[in-house]
Write a protein that holds these residues in place. Structure first.
Motif, PDB file in Angstrom:
ATOM      1  N   VAL A 256     -59.843  47.846  91.700  1.00 40.41           N
ATOM      2  CA  VAL A 256     -59.327  47.216  92.874  1.00 40.41           C
ATOM      3  C   VAL A 256     -58.252  46.181  92.264  1.00 40.41           C
ATOM      4  O   VAL A 256     -57.324  46.296  92.833  1.00 40.41           O
ATOM      5  CB  VAL A 256     -60.562  46.287  93.810  1.00 40.41           C
ATOM      6  CG1 VAL A 256     -59.607  45.777  94.945  1.00 40.41           C
ATOM      7  CG2 VAL A 256     -61.206  47.589  94.457  1.00 40.41           C
ATOM      8  N   ILE A 278     -56.784  49.387  99.900  1.00 37.46           N
ATOM      9  CA  ILE A 278     -57.091  48.137  99.186  1.00 37.46           C
ATOM     10  C   ILE A 278     -58.352  47.347  99.965  1.00 37.46           C
ATOM     11  O   ILE A 278     -59.144  46.936  99.389  1.00 37.46           O
ATOM     12  CB  ILE A 278     -55.944  47.224  99.038  1.00 37.46           C
ATOM     13  CG1 ILE A 278     -55.353  47.984  97.659  1.00 37.46           C
ATOM     14  CG2 ILE A 278     -56.516  45.735  98.231  1.00 37.46           C
ATOM     15  CD1 ILE A 278     -53.906  47.202  97.422  1.00 37.46           C
ATOM     16  N   MET A 330     -57.874  54.045  94.794  1.00 33.96           N
ATOM     17  CA  MET A 330     -56.857  52.954  94.028  1.00 33.96           C
ATOM     18  C   MET A 330     -55.837  53.635  93.519  1.00 33.96           C
ATOM     19  O   MET A 330     -54.656  53.091  93.480  1.00 33.96           O
ATOM     20  CB  MET A 330     -57.683  51.826  93.247  1.00 33.96           C
ATOM     21  CG  MET A 330     -58.588  50.949  94.119  1.00 33.96           C
ATOM     22  SD  MET A 330     -57.634  50.081  95.233  1.00 33.96           S
ATOM     23  CE  MET A 330     -57.793  51.119  96.842  1.00 33.96           C
TER      24      MET A 330
END
Length: 387
Positions: A256, A278, A330
């Motif tokens: 992240v 996110i 991600m």
């Protein structure tokens, strides 16, 4: 001696700066381990009376999480050492007396733990080809000799192979195959490392094969009593199951963080889909982290309890699944440029994918939890023997 998560947070950027090169070359992160030794982290699980930090499982989980944000491979090798020292420390004098363990075994335990506090570190040589980490399926055997035990067999997936000071080796009694025992075998003659580790992820763990043909003294038998391995695995599964969990949640958080840095550099934060990915990833990692820390808290407060063990298996399942899903998301949020070799997200994606495969695998964890929820015996029922 106090060793805190703050020290691990201090080390993590150093580990991150070295991670790409070690991943590329499949090389052991020797500088990371020099930092760990200098920081006193090898003594994390060692009681204070023996020179260690006297940490609990929750302390370990918090530190492993931070280390993994720097380099998951380094944190994973460290996990193996913490598992050995944590399990040894868990055999308190009171428990040893209750189990009737010989005085020589208690003295050996203290010697091994004192050495760790002074900078020695231990690897785990348990898994075997065709058996995985299931203790009941091992083919490595041992037999008594006039002055100790002779152990012979082959191990695989031994993280840190060729670099550790000693190896925890699990083996089956040649005289009584129902007995599975564990030995702490010093590095040197009788242990041969076969370089076999060239994997998709966690490339820097150096998880090579170890061939064992060695005679050890009686004090190498952990606990001093044969046949304890299966009993301990069922009574205190946290070191064989949930200790990995904190590592993979740390890897997920690193993914992240890397995605946020990439998105900001590329000015992609205005895209709703990117922001949503996110946001979901942040929430998923936070939830997984809470699950792991709840399991760790319960291990410290009520080890071996049925509810505690349920949380242990939940933690591993949630951590492995979350790491893989978050890292993949991600990568998609960052876009094609993040797939290039050397990009942090490309490495983190591969490292995270190993989380659900690390024993106990996500499928085994889910099956264990399902059997338990239905009122069965999850250690003996299910798709395969747990141990």
């Amino acid at each position: 001696m106090a060793v805190t998560a703050e020290e691990a947070r201090r080390l993590a950027p150093r580990f991150a700066a070295r991670a790409a090169a070690h991943d590329r070359d499949g090389s052991f992160p020797a500088d990371d381990f020099a930092d760990l030794r200098h920081s006193g982290l090898f003594g994390l699980m060692v009681p204070e009376r023996l020179g260690g930090a006297g940490a609990g499982f929750a302390d370990y989980a918090a530190i492993a999480y931070e280390l993994a944000r720097g380099n998951g491979a380094t944190a994973l090798i460290f996990n193996m050492h913490a598992s050995v020292t944590g399990a040894l420390s868990g055999v308190t004098d009171e428990l040893a007396d209750a189990l009737g363990l010989p005085r020589e075994a208690i003295e050996a335990r203290d010697d091994y733990l004192r050495a760790a506090a002074e900078g020695a570190w231990y690897a785990v040589a348990m898994s075997e080809r065709g058996a995985g980490s299931r203790l009941s399926q091992l083919t490595t055997t041992y037999e008594r000799t006039d002055d100790g035990f002779h152990i012979k067999g082959a191990k695989t997936f031994c993280s840190g192979a060729g670099h550790a000071d000693a190896y925890l080796v699990a083996a089956r009694s040649a005289a009584d195959p129902a007995q599975v025992s564990q030995f702490l075998v010093p590095a040197g003659d009788g242990l041969t490392i076969e370089p076999t580790w060239d994997a998709l992820g966690m490339r820097a763990t150096g998880s090579h094969d170890v061939h064992v043909d060695v005679t050890v003294p009686t004090t190498a038998l952990l606990g001093g009593v044969e046949g304890l391995a299966l009993v301990i695995a069922q009574l205190a599964p946290q070191w064989m199951v949930a200790s990995y969990a904190a590592v993979y949640v740390g890897v997920a958080r690193a993914a992240v963080d890397a995605a946020v840095e990439h998105v900001n550099k590329r000015n992609l934060g205005h895209l709703p889909a990117v922001r949503a990915r996110i946001g979901r990833a942040d929430a998923a990692v936070a939830a997984a982290h809470l699950t792991v820390m709840e399991a760790a808290r319960r291990v410290d407060e009520d080890p071996g309890d049925t509810v505690t063990n349920r949380w242990v298996w939940r933690a591993k399942l949630v951590a492995g699944s979350t790491a893989a899903e978050v890292a993949a998301s991600m990568l998609e949020a960052a876009g094609t440029s993040a797939m290039r070799r050397g990009h942090p997200l490309e490495r983190l994606y591969r490292d995270a994918r190993a989380g659900s495969l690390q024993p106990a695998t996500s499928d085994v964890c889910a099956d264990w939890l399902g059997v338990e929820a239905l009122g069965g015996d999850p250690d003996s029922q299910g798709s395969a023997p747990r141990w």
